[in-house]
Structure formats: structure tokens, C-alpha cells
Design a protein around this motif. Structure first.
Motif, PDB file in Angstrom:
ATOM      1  N   LEU A 168       0.838  -1.211   0.000  1.00  0.00           N
ATOM      2  CA  LEU A 168       0.000   0.000   0.000  1.00  0.00           C
ATOM      3  C   LEU A 168       0.867   1.252   0.000  1.00  0.00           C
ATOM      4  N   ARG A 169       1.921   1.216   0.822  1.00  0.00           N
ATOM      5  CA  ARG A 169       2.799   2.398   0.890  1.00  0.00           C
ATOM      6  C   ARG A 169       3.563   2.578  -0.416  1.00  0.00           C
ATOM      7  N   GLY A 217       4.040   5.150  -6.538  1.00  0.00           N
ATOM      8  CA  GLY A 217       3.256   4.855  -7.727  1.00  0.00           C
ATOM      9  C   GLY A 217       3.502   3.470  -8.295  1.00  0.00           C
ATOM     10  N   VAL A 218       3.929   2.522  -7.434  1.00  0.00           N
ATOM     11  CA  VAL A 218       4.192   1.157  -7.901  1.00  0.00           C
ATOM     12  C   VAL A 218       2.864   0.405  -7.983  1.00  0.00           C
ATOM     13  N   GLY A 222       4.191  -4.846  -9.570  1.00  0.00           N
ATOM     14  CA  GLY A 222       5.468  -4.197  -9.249  1.00  0.00           C
ATOM     15  C   GLY A 222       5.785  -4.318  -7.768  1.00  0.00           C
ATOM     16  N   ALA A 223       4.762  -4.093  -6.923  1.00  0.00           N
ATOM     17  CA  ALA A 223       4.976  -4.184  -5.475  1.00  0.00           C
ATOM     18  C   ALA A 223       5.325  -5.615  -5.082  1.00  0.00           C
ATOM     19  N   ALA A 224       4.649  -6.588  -5.715  1.00  0.00           N
ATOM     20  CA  ALA A 224       4.946  -7.997  -5.408  1.00  0.00           C
ATOM     21  C   ALA A 224       6.402  -8.299  -5.778  1.00  0.00           C
ATOM     22  N   LEU A 225       6.828  -7.771  -6.905  1.00  0.00           N
ATOM     23  CA  LEU A 225       8.210  -7.977  -7.354  1.00  0.00           C
ATOM     24  C   LEU A 225       9.188  -7.317  -6.383  1.00  0.00           C
ATOM     25  N   VAL A 226       8.899  -6.064  -5.993  1.00  0.00           N
ATOM     26  CA  VAL A 226       9.770  -5.351  -5.049  1.00  0.00           C
ATOM     27  C   VAL A 226       9.909  -6.162  -3.764  1.00  0.00           C
ATOM     28  N   ARG A 282      12.527   6.961  -3.921  1.00  0.00           N
ATOM     29  CA  ARG A 282      12.892   5.544  -4.089  1.00  0.00           C
ATOM     30  C   ARG A 282      14.049   5.178  -3.175  1.00  0.00           C
ATOM     31  N   LYS A 283      15.017   6.097  -3.095  1.00  0.00           N
ATOM     32  CA  LYS A 283      16.219   5.814  -2.315  1.00  0.00           C
ATOM     33  C   LYS A 283      15.902   5.669  -0.831  1.00  0.00           C
ATOM     34  N   TYR A 284      15.003   6.523  -0.317  1.00  0.00           N
ATOM     35  CA  TYR A 284      14.776   6.543   1.127  1.00  0.00           C
ATOM     36  C   TYR A 284      13.447   5.929   1.542  1.00  0.00           C
TER      37      TYR A 284
END
Lengths: 104, 319
Positions: free
Chosen positions: A69-70, A76-77, A81-85, B30-32
Motif C-alpha cells: 500500500l505504501r 506509484g508502484v 510491481g509491489a509484489a516484485l519489489v 525511491r532511495k529513502y
């Protein structure tokens, strides 16, 4: 899957369970029902088991849902994309831990 | 309060364009971002960058900020100039600023509030009743504590909101019971120890992630404990019973004859506790005594004569 009405979180560390209806879950964590099922379909978290009306999750699943969610809100993921991250972060953590062991 | 150099925070010059600002913000976010960053103070940096962006992306706010002049240094003691009134400055339509940051983390600095009023996000003032926020933290314990279980005292910052939605932070001491057998990365949930709800909203929860400090002797691999065990050449060659440390105290370990460096010996059930406890593995490492006396040298020479062998045999063709 949409017949699921209850979420049971197990806190394996303390040995407690937390039971929430999907609505209570929505109110508490600001996760729309549809989004929750979408996350489940994307494999963003792994349920421990699913019974007719109940899904069993561990606290790590809650952490992943909240992170997603964050990531969505702040960077904007999108969901895949979030699952991958989250998968890559998990792998990175494991590698870092292994590296720390080897560097000793 | 301290002056904040929003340009410096974002690594920009004062004449940066709107698109420079957007790009810098995206990179830094992204970095932080606390969910991906391993930087120290990632969360604080992320908030700071969010606040800087909040001001610089908004033409009116940026112009107001620029009006303070370029001579301020970050950290310098700051008071808003006399007669400062952002709401009027920004024109009647703008009204009292309520920042709506893309980044939803927490509250704005005093510096931001003194200039623009309100807080970041501002959601606490909009709703009549809402549950308190969940808080997340880390707790570092020793491997011994993870093995035995421990009760730790922690200072937790508690932010409460008054009727106007203004945050007020105090600290609270909590006794956190950590059961034996916890693993690094596991979460402990302390029900109702999170942020205070608004109106009839319930309190949030506090989540603590377990971090286990490095141990000088032992490494943890899931439920198992690994230790490197130095042995003499004769203990390895002839077999021996040696004393090995474990987290539950010393135990005797039988080293079989003809053991080698790298060999793993298992001490069943001596790992981390649990329904099925883990094991401890001793990895043998043969170490030699430096020959310092003539007698010792003679002994090594005798061994060389009696037991000629080539440990590099398999390297054969590559030598």
C-alpha cells in the motif's frame, strides 16, 4: 475466493491469533475488499491455508500488504510491481544475512 | 526552530525547474522509502524529502519560501519574519495551507508548520473518528536472549492528537516479552500499543521486528546453530572427545577418527528451541601448533618422512 469472509492472522512468535472480518480488516488497514483479493491473486502474500469462508495468514503477510500500500501510494508502484519489489527485498535480505555470516 | 534548506535536502540549486524538482523527488523517494531502503534514518530522510517536495512543487509555497532569502543556513535558528502570513500571501483562494503530500509519512516539521500552517496529509483533522495508526519498530536482542527468551524495556514514542488534530509526542515505557526461539525478521505484535485513535477509533498496534545481534561464536541458519570448531591434527586423525560450547552450556562431542577440515558434526537438538528444536553443527577446522622447538620440528620432519602424501593431487593438471 470471494466467499472468504474472515481473516485469521497467526502471530507465530507469541502464539496468538487475531480474527477479523473482511470489513473490519478494511476499516483497520484501509484495504478495500477487491484490492485484498487482487493482492491474493497476484501472490503478493502467501496464505497459510484457505478454508471455505476463512483465510489464514501470518503477520508477514500483513507486513507485505501494508508495504505494498505504501509503495503504491508513495512511489506509484502497481500491484505486480509491489509484489516484485517485496520478493526482491526478501531475497536481498537473505543474501545480506548470508554475506554477513561469510564475512565473519 | 531550525531553518530547513529544502533545496539542499533535494540536492537542487535554487533555480531548479519544476521538472528537476519532480525528478529529484522521485529518485530520493525511491532511495529513502522505508519499505525498500537500508539507509540509516531512511524514514526521517523520507519525511524530510517529502516535506521539501511539498513546498518546492507548489509554485506559491516555493515563492513564499524563496522570499525568506538564500542566506539562511540549514540548522540555523529560525523565526518566521514579522507579519508573515502565508494564507494572505498566497491569495484568498488558497486559504490556510493544508499540505497534501504524495508521501503519506507522518507529520511536518515545526519549520514547515510555522511557515505554512497545518500538517502534512492532514487526515487527522478531516475525519470524526478513525482507528489509531499501527506503529513499526525494530528491537535488537542477543542470540542468548533469542535462545532463552527475554523481557526487554523499550521507550516508545506516542503521538496523540488534540481536538484540533495537532500532534503531541511523548514517550512511554513498555515491557516487551520476547519468547524463546524467535528468529531474525519475525514480527511481534503488541496489541493496542500503537497510535491513539480519533473519536471512537480503536488504538493501533505496535509491531516490532526482531533483529539478532552478531554473535562471536555462533551463527544462526534458520533453526540451526553453526560454530567453527578448531581441532588439532591428532584429534582429527585419531578421534577424540572435545568440549564444545552451545547456547545451553558446554557439551561433549565425539570427533571420529580420520576427520577432515570442513566436516560437519551434528549435535542433535542443540539449536534454537521450538516444537522441533534445531540442531547445532560444529564445522571442524584443523589447526596446527607452530613448531617453535627443535624437538617439535623433528617431530614434523618425522611425520613428513613417515606419511608422505600429496594433498594437491586433485589439482594435478593445473599445476
Amino acid at each position: 475466493m470471494r466467499e472468504i469472509k474472515r481473516i485469521i492472522f497467526s502471530d507465530v512468535v507469541v502464539g496468538e491469533t487475531i480474527q477479523l472480518t473482511i470489513t473490519e480488516f478494511h476499516d483497520k488497514y484501509d484495504v478495500e475488499e477487491a484490492l485484498f483479493f487482487e493482492m491474493l491473486e497476484y501472490g503478493l502474500f502467501e496464505p497459510r491455508k484457505i478454508e471455505t469462508e476463512t483465510i489464514y495468514l501470518d503477520l508477514d503477510a500483513l507486513r507485505r500488504i501494508q508495504s505494498a500500500l505504501r509503495l503504491q501510494r508513495d512511489l506509484g508502484v502497481n500491484l505486480p510491481g509491489a509484489a516484485l519489489v517485496l520478493d526482491l527485498m526478501k531475497e536481498l535480505d537473505e543474501l545480506r544475512r548470508e554475506l554477513a555470516t561469510l564475512q565473519k | 526552530m531550525e531553518y530547513k534548506d529544502y533545496y539542499k535536502i533535494m540536492g537542487l540549486s535554487r533555480n531548479a525547474t519544476a521538472s528537476d524538482i519532480k525528478t529529484a523527488y522521485r529518485k530520493l523517494a525511491r532511495k529513502y522509502h522505508p519499505d525498500v531502503s537500508k539507509e540509516a534514518n531512511a524514514e526521517a530522510k523520507f519525511k524530510e524529502v517529502g516535506e521539501a517536495y511539498e513546498v518546492l512543487k507548489d509554485e506559491q509555497k516555493r515563492a513564499a519560501y524563496d522570499q525568506l532569502g538564500a542566506n539562511w543556513q540549514a540548522g540555523q535558528d529560525f523565526r518566521a519574519p514579522p507579519g508573515w502570513d502565508y494564507a494572505n500571501h498566497a491569495g484568498a483562494g488558497a486559504g490556510r495551507a493544508r499540505a497534501e503530500s504524495d508521501a503519506g509519512f507522518g507529520s511536518a516539521s515545526d519549520f514547515f508548520e510555522s511557515l505554512f500552517g497545518g500538517g502534512l496529509g492532514g487526515r487527522h483533522r478531516r475525519e470524526q473518528s478513525m482507528p489509531g495508526e499501527d506503529l513499526h519498530g525494530k528491537i535488537q536482542i542477543t542470540l542468548e536472549d533469542a535462545f532463552n527468551g527475554v523481557v526487554r524495556q523499550m521507550q516508545i514514542p506516542i503521538t496523540e492528537y488534540d481536538q484540533n488534530g495537532r500532534p503531541n509526542t511523548t514517550t512511554k515505557t513498555l515491557n516487551v516479552k520476547i519468547p524463546k526461539g524467535v528468529k531474525a525478521g519475525q514480527q511481534i505484535r503488541l496489541s493496542g500499543q500503537g497510535g491513539t485513535g480519533i473519536g471512537s477509533g480503536k488504538k493501533g498496534d505496535l509491531y516490532l521486528e526482531i533483529d539478532i545481534a552478531k554473535h562471536p561464536l555462533f551463527e544462526v541458519m534458520d533453526k540451526d546453530i553453526i560454530c567453527h570448531l578448531p581441532v588439532t591434527p591428532w584429534e582429527a586423525a585419531l578421534g577424540a572427545t572435545v568440549t564444545v560450547p552451545t547456547l545451553a552450556g558446554k557439551v561433549e562431542l565425539k570427533i571420529p577418527a580420520s576427520s577432515q577440515t570442513g566436516q560437519k558434526l551434528r549435535l542433535k537438538g542443540r539449536g534454537m528451541p521450538g516444537t522441533t528444536p534445531g540442531d547445532q553443527y560444529a564445522i571442524l577446522k584443523i589447526v596446527i601448533e607452530q613448531p617453535t622447538t627443535e624437538n617439535a620440528k623433528a617431530l614434523y620432519e618425522k611425520m613428513a618422512q613417515e606419511m608422505p602424501f600429496n594433498p594437491r593431487e586433485k589439482m594435478g593438471a593445473y599445476q
